[in-house]
Write a protein that holds these residues in place. Structure first.
Motif, PDB file in Angstrom:
ATOM      1  N   ASN A  70       1.038  -1.391  -0.059  1.00  0.00           N
ATOM      2  CA  ASN A  70       0.082  -0.028   0.069  1.00  0.00           C
ATOM      3  C   ASN A  70       0.857   1.301   0.062  1.00  0.00           C
ATOM      4  O   ASN A  70       1.850   1.375   0.609  1.00  0.00           O
ATOM      5  N   TYR A  73       1.158   7.474   3.043  1.00  0.00           N
ATOM      6  CA  TYR A  73       2.366   7.866   3.655  1.00  0.00           C
ATOM      7  C   TYR A  73       2.137   8.592   5.004  1.00  0.00           C
ATOM      8  O   TYR A  73       3.254   8.537   5.734  1.00  0.00           O
ATOM      9  N   GLU A  74       0.816   8.851   5.532  1.00  0.00           N
ATOM     10  CA  GLU A  74       0.628   8.969   6.942  1.00  0.00           C
ATOM     11  C   GLU A  74       1.165   8.028   7.663  1.00  0.00           C
ATOM     12  O   GLU A  74       1.395   8.238   9.091  1.00  0.00           O
ATOM     13  N   THR A 163      -7.845  14.165   4.035  1.00  0.00           N
ATOM     14  CA  THR A 163      -7.688  13.148   4.870  1.00  0.00           C
ATOM     15  C   THR A 163      -7.463  13.773   6.402  1.00  0.00           C
ATOM     16  O   THR A 163      -6.945  14.450   6.680  1.00  0.00           O
ATOM     17  N   ASN A 213      -6.007   0.567   3.732  1.00  0.00           N
ATOM     18  CA  ASN A 213      -6.714   0.777   2.460  1.00  0.00           C
ATOM     19  C   ASN A 213      -7.451   2.207   2.485  1.00  0.00           C
ATOM     20  O   ASN A 213      -8.163   2.458   1.639  1.00  0.00           O
ATOM     21  N   ARG A 218     -13.316   6.269   1.689  1.00  0.00           N
ATOM     22  CA  ARG A 218     -11.989   6.790   0.904  1.00  0.00           C
ATOM     23  C   ARG A 218     -12.676   6.992  -0.510  1.00  0.00           C
ATOM     24  O   ARG A 218     -13.584   6.214  -0.873  1.00  0.00           O
ATOM     25  N   SER A 229      -6.949   8.965  -5.330  1.00  0.00           N
ATOM     26  CA  SER A 229      -8.072   8.178  -4.777  1.00  0.00           C
ATOM     27  C   SER A 229      -7.727   8.208  -2.952  1.00  0.00           C
ATOM     28  O   SER A 229      -6.977   7.257  -2.635  1.00  0.00           O
ATOM     29  N   LYS A 231      -7.410   8.561   0.808  1.00  0.00           N
ATOM     30  CA  LYS A 231      -7.943   7.610   1.855  1.00  0.00           C
ATOM     31  C   LYS A 231      -8.488   8.510   2.987  1.00  0.00           C
ATOM     32  O   LYS A 231      -8.057   9.545   3.352  1.00  0.00           O
TER      33      LYS A 231
HETATM   34  N1  MTE Z   1      -4.305   8.708   0.567  1.00  0.00           N
HETATM   35  C1  MTE Z   1      -3.521   9.290   1.596  1.00  0.00           C
HETATM   36  N2  MTE Z   1      -4.084   9.858   2.536  1.00  0.00           N
HETATM   37  N3  MTE Z   1      -2.289   9.376   1.881  1.00  0.00           N
HETATM   38  C2  MTE Z   1      -1.552   8.686   0.919  1.00  0.00           C
HETATM   39  O1  MTE Z   1      -0.368   8.548   0.925  1.00  0.00           O
HETATM   40  N4  MTE Z   1      -1.640   7.414  -1.324  1.00  0.00           N
HETATM   41  C3  MTE Z   1      -2.449   7.302  -2.612  1.00  0.00           C
HETATM   42  C4  MTE Z   1      -3.715   6.957  -2.403  1.00  0.00           C
HETATM   43  N5  MTE Z   1      -4.408   7.578  -1.551  1.00  0.00           N
HETATM   44  C5  MTE Z   1      -2.202   7.915  -0.180  1.00  0.00           C
HETATM   45  C6  MTE Z   1      -3.700   8.108  -0.249  1.00  0.00           C
HETATM   46  C7  MTE Z   1      -1.526   6.546  -3.379  1.00  0.00           C
HETATM   47  S1  MTE Z   1      -0.088   7.089  -4.226  1.00  0.00           S
HETATM   48  C8  MTE Z   1      -2.107   5.319  -4.195  1.00  0.00           C
HETATM   49  S2  MTE Z   1      -1.381   4.381  -5.359  1.00  0.00           S
HETATM   50  C9  MTE Z   1      -3.351   4.922  -3.352  1.00  0.00           C
HETATM   51  O2  MTE Z   1      -3.987   5.571  -2.257  1.00  0.00           O
HETATM   52  C10 MTE Z   1      -2.950   3.289  -2.878  1.00  0.00           C
HETATM   53  O3  MTE Z   1      -4.322   2.679  -2.376  1.00  0.00           O
HETATM   54  P1  MTE Z   1      -4.120   1.265  -1.921  1.00  0.00           P
HETATM   55  O4  MTE Z   1      -2.993   1.359  -0.976  1.00  0.00           O
HETATM   56  O5  MTE Z   1      -5.654   1.294  -1.166  1.00  0.00           O
HETATM   57  O6  MTE Z   1      -4.060   0.420  -3.147  1.00  0.00           O
END
Ligand code: MTE
Length: 314
Positions: A70, A73-74, A163, A213, A218, A229, A231
């Motif tokens: 996944n 980054y948080e 987020t 996820n 999300r 996308s 989260k």
């Molecule tokens: N949302 C938040 N808050 N923080 C993140 O670091 N990473 C993004 C996205 N949403 C991210 C985020 C990136 S780079 C990707 S590729 C997808 O989430 C990955 O989603 P998954 O881990 O559910 O496949």
């Protein structure tokens, strides 16, 4: 064609485990989630959802990969960090602030957002800007349903998303080295947000979302690179001006607002022409497949960008 029209779908194709087409089944889905939320994050609960005709018929990526490889980054920048550290995130109670240019601004409890919502299973191709992809059976509902309920005003042109910022539970938001500015923010044009492919997901593989996820809710925008996308959403604002996005702030030379999957526009440091499907083959020797324009969703979304130069608006 990769997406089926509703009339093409035979009842036999409906996933037996999680899918019921009866109205009763759909209501039970939202009810099950409301119940699950009361138990808290550790207890993944089964969700009932009707398989959406917008689903791809490609084979879903194994669940073990979807929940352990996944970007979040948080919790750290390594692919293994989210599954290692996100378990402690408190996701209940949860509310989403809806504000800006809407008739009904409020802090909405997640349970209230889900009241009367028919959950759908949406099996989507997802393509990360880093060059890997997955097929994920999300459970969610169209963002448009929520937006209509809060009554966007005529002057609203964009939707901004935010987020959670909670350093006490998100180790990537603490310490000297901060990978990104927090909170993580993203945005869509209002017509992109209203497109029927754009969903708010609350589950995957027929269960409530694992924290890594993006629990408990999300965004999922399948024709754009994964970073759109966003989260664990706590705020949705309807605004007039194009909002800032995290990756654009971080590195404007490499990441634009639109971020549509486009094999013709290289990332400044690598080609975007091909991708590696996670779970197929292994390591450097895994076969790469061609990346499709709009990640294969051109039929549904290309018209949103007619008249826009997609090389400039990347
Ligand atoms: N949302 C938040 N808050 N923080 C993140 O670091 N990473 C993004 C996205 N949403 C991210 C985020 C990136 S780079 C990707 S590729 C997808 O989430 C990955 O989603 P998954 O881990 O559910 O496949």
């Amino acid at each position: 064609m990769l997406i089926k029209a509703p009339s093409d779908i035979a009842p036999s194709e409906i996933t037996p485990r999680s899918v019921y087409l009866s109205r009763r089944g759909l209501l039970a889905g939202a009810g099950a989630l409301a119940g699950a939320l009361a138990f808290g994050p550790a207890d993944a609960a089964t969700l009932t959802a009707a398989k959406s005709p917008f689903s791809t018929d490609e084979k879903p990526t194994p669940k073990k990969d979807v929940v352990s490889y996944n970007n979040f980054y948080e919790f750290g920048t390594d692919k293994a960090d989210p599954v290692a550290y996100a378990g402690k995130l408190t996701t209940s109670p949860w509310s989403v602030k809806v504000d800006g240019l809407v008739g009904k601004p409020a802090d909405y409890a997640l349970e209230d957002i889900l009241k009367g919502v028919a959950l759908e299973e949406r099996i989507y191709r997802m393509r990360c800007v880093e060059g890997w992809s997955m097929v994920i059976p999300w459970v969610g509902f169209p963002l448009a349903e929520l937006l209509k309920k809060v009554e966007p005003q005529g002057s609203a042109k964009y939707v901004a998303f935010e987020t959670l910022k909670r350093p006490s539970e998100m180790p990537g938001q603490k310490g000297v080295f901060q990978a990104l500015p927090w909170p993580y923010v993203e945005g869509l044009r209002l017509d992109e947000a209203m497109n029927p492919l754009t969903i708010l997901a609350v589950g995957l593989y027929g269960e409530t979302l694992p924290n890594q996820n993006g629990a408990p809710i999300r965004l999922v925008v399948p024709w754009k690179y994964g970073f759109k996308s966003i989260k664990s959403v706590v705020r949705i604002s309807l605004v007039e001006k194009q909002p800032e996005t995290t990756w654009q702030k971080q590195n404007p030379g490499e990441y634009g607002f639109y971020s549509n999957v486009n094999p013709e526009v290289d990332h400044p440091r690598w080609s975007q022409k091909t991708e590696r499907r996670i779970g197929e083959g292994s390591g450097l020797f895994a076969a790469r497949r061609p990346t499709l324009m709009f990640n294969g969703y051109a039929e549904q979304v290309a018209s949103l960008y007619s008249g826009l130069d997609l090389r400039k608006n990347y």
